[in-house]
Design a protein around this motif. Structure first.
Motif, PDB file in Angstrom:
ATOM      1  N   UNK A 181      13.898  32.028 -39.001  1.00 27.43           N
ATOM      2  CA  UNK A 181      13.230  30.734 -38.878  1.00 27.43           C
ATOM      3  C   UNK A 181      14.081  29.722 -38.113  1.00 27.43           C
ATOM      4  N   UNK A 182      15.397  29.907 -38.141  1.00 27.43           N
ATOM      5  CA  UNK A 182      16.294  28.917 -37.564  1.00 27.43           C
ATOM      6  C   UNK A 182      16.867  29.314 -36.204  1.00 27.43           C
ATOM      7  N   UNK A 183      16.752  30.575 -35.838  1.00 27.74           N
ATOM      8  CA  UNK A 183      17.378  31.015 -34.582  1.00 27.74           C
ATOM      9  C   UNK A 183      16.353  31.512 -33.564  1.00 27.74           C
ATOM     10  N   UNK A 184      15.079  31.232 -33.790  1.00 23.93           N
ATOM     11  CA  UNK A 184      14.050  31.650 -32.834  1.00 23.93           C
ATOM     12  C   UNK A 184      14.332  31.091 -31.448  1.00 23.93           C
ATOM     13  N   UNK A 250      11.263  24.203 -31.070  1.00 26.85           N
ATOM     14  CA  UNK A 250      11.459  25.573 -31.533  1.00 26.85           C
ATOM     15  C   UNK A 250      10.896  26.557 -30.516  1.00 26.85           C
ATOM     16  N   UNK A 251      11.300  26.378 -29.257  1.00 23.66           N
ATOM     17  CA  UNK A 251      10.825  27.253 -28.187  1.00 23.66           C
ATOM     18  C   UNK A 251      11.975  28.123 -27.695  1.00 23.66           C
ATOM     19  N   UNK A 252      11.641  29.327 -27.302  1.00 23.27           N
ATOM     20  CA  UNK A 252      12.648  30.291 -26.885  1.00 23.27           C
ATOM     21  C   UNK A 252      13.128  30.007 -25.477  1.00 23.27           C
ATOM     22  N   UNK A 253      14.419  30.235 -25.242  1.00 24.08           N
ATOM     23  CA  UNK A 253      14.988  30.088 -23.913  1.00 24.08           C
ATOM     24  C   UNK A 253      14.345  31.070 -22.949  1.00 24.08           C
TER      25      UNK A 253
END
Length: 396
Positions: A181-184, A250-253
């Motif tokens: 939940x925190x590293x997405x 909370x978007x992915x690189x």
């Protein structure tokens, strides 16, 4: 005369109790919960205890999440799970200044403790701040800046503290789910964590165990009650937002292992197809592949067997990233091939297949981005097993 002495003694006891009550009343103890930050070590948030002395006008924060970068062999101890954290104390203004500079929100929950409970908590913090008591062996899941506060509340309040975990929405989550939940938004960190941590974190966490995360502990404090020392009351008397910043997206690189690993898979499919047509192995690609996998395997092996980390045991990533792959890479680079290489390739193929089957059956968990890597291992071990004798002589 005896009666007079008894009265004086009783008055003295009452006076001491009143002084203790007044002293405890001048303190306000609260839980501070800080939002995650942009760096990995900030990704899970933070918890601390604030102690406001309204009489002396002092305001301190007790922080269990402190470590010393100047510790001898710092990185070696960190990697081996032997790094000690400590309880530190700072002023409330300095604490807020640091989080304000990082753009991280801070929330406060004032605890509704009785004078006796307040006094006990103060004594607990003072004793734990003593030089021979302030250090502790850090464990990310079971002994960190949040769990230390939870355990302090359990000790100070005892049976009077009721967590009301039955009120929690029944959404069972494993420790791995909670981390995700925190590293997405940090896909490479997410991948590294999933590779480093073992199957021990794939069991469901209890509501108490979820409190290793500050956000979850904040929610647990909000639903907890104090019973038995008078009328039942909430543990938290009042809540407020001290610093308020927008939460990080909370978007992915865009540079992430998902598409990069699929690109690697396409390259290996391409060279395998060309090699099949031209009757070539292109074995240099395999040397690079198995060197990387072997090095990863050594790291996994050391984390499992040579460290004190509790969460790195039973790591089934070793099925595909095996230390022996490093020896295979060395053997593939030799002009004359050893006879054991084909047997090893077959074993590597079986292990990779087993990892996929166990994953599908739900017995183990791997990072989703590894799917193309599994396909590459299966493809290349299968291709080399059936064709390597045709293009390389065997030395017995």
């Amino acid at each position: 005369m005896i009666r007079k002495n008894k009265i004086i003694g009783l008055l003295f006891i009452v006076l001491v109790l009143l002084c203790s009550f007044a002293k405890a009343q001048q303190y306000r103890i609260s839980l501070l919960t800080c939002d995650p930050g942009d760096e990995l070590y900030m990704a899970f948030g933070h918890s601390a205890i604030r102690v406001l002395d309204k009489g002396k006008r002092t305001d301190y924060v007790f922080n269990y999440g402190t470590f010393n970068f100047n510790t001898p062999n710092f990185y070696g101890k960190f990697a081996a799970g032997k790094l000690d954290y400590m309880l530190s104390v700072s002023t409330y203004s300095d604490f807020l200044a640091a989080y304000n500079a990082e753009g991280r929100s801070v929330r406060e929950q004032v605890l509704d403790l009785s004078p006796e409970q307040t006094q006990y908590m103060l004594e607990f913090l003072q004793v734990n701040y003593m030089p021979d008591r302030r250090y502790y062996r850090y464990d990310f899941f079971f002994d960190n800046c949040a769990t230390r506060i939870r355990d302090a509340m359990d000790l100070v309040l005892g049976d009077d503290l009721v967590w009301n975990d039955e009120q929690k929405v029944t959404d069972e989550k494993t420790f791995r789910n909670l981390i995700d939940e925190y590293v997405l938004r940090m896909p490479w960190a997410d991948l590294g964590i999933d590779i480093a941590l073992g199957a021990v974190i794939d069991r469901d966490a209890t509501p108490q165990e979820e409190q290793f995360l500050p956000d979850y502990m904040e929610k647990a404090f909000a639903r907890a009650e104090i019973q038995g020392d008078g009328p039942t009351r909430p543990l938290v008397r009042e809540s407020s937002v001290i610093l308020d910043f927008p939460k990080p997206e909370n978007t992915m690189s865009s540079i992430n292992p998902y598409w990069i690993f699929w690109l690697v898979a396409i390259v290996f499919v391409g060279i395998t197809f060309i090699g099949f047509k031209k009757k070539k192995l292109f074995i240099g690609f395999d040397i690079v592949l198995f060197t990387i996998l072997g090095l990863l395997g050594i790291v996994i092996f050391l984390l499992w067997f040579a460290t004190d980390h509790s969460a790195t045991k039973w790591n089934w990533n070793i099925l595909w990233a095996f230390p022996g792959h490093l020896i295979l890479a060395f053997a593939l680079g030799k002009k004359n091939l050893k006879s054991w290489v084909r047997n090893y390739l077959l074993a590597a193929l079986i292990l990779a297949d087993a990892a996929v089957v166990f994953w599908i059956m739900g017995w183990v968990s791997f990072h989703p981005s590894l799917i193309p890597i599994f396909l590459v291992i299966i493809l290349r071990t299968n291709y080399l097993y059936y064709n390597i004798e045709k293009y390389k002589s065997i030395k017995a």
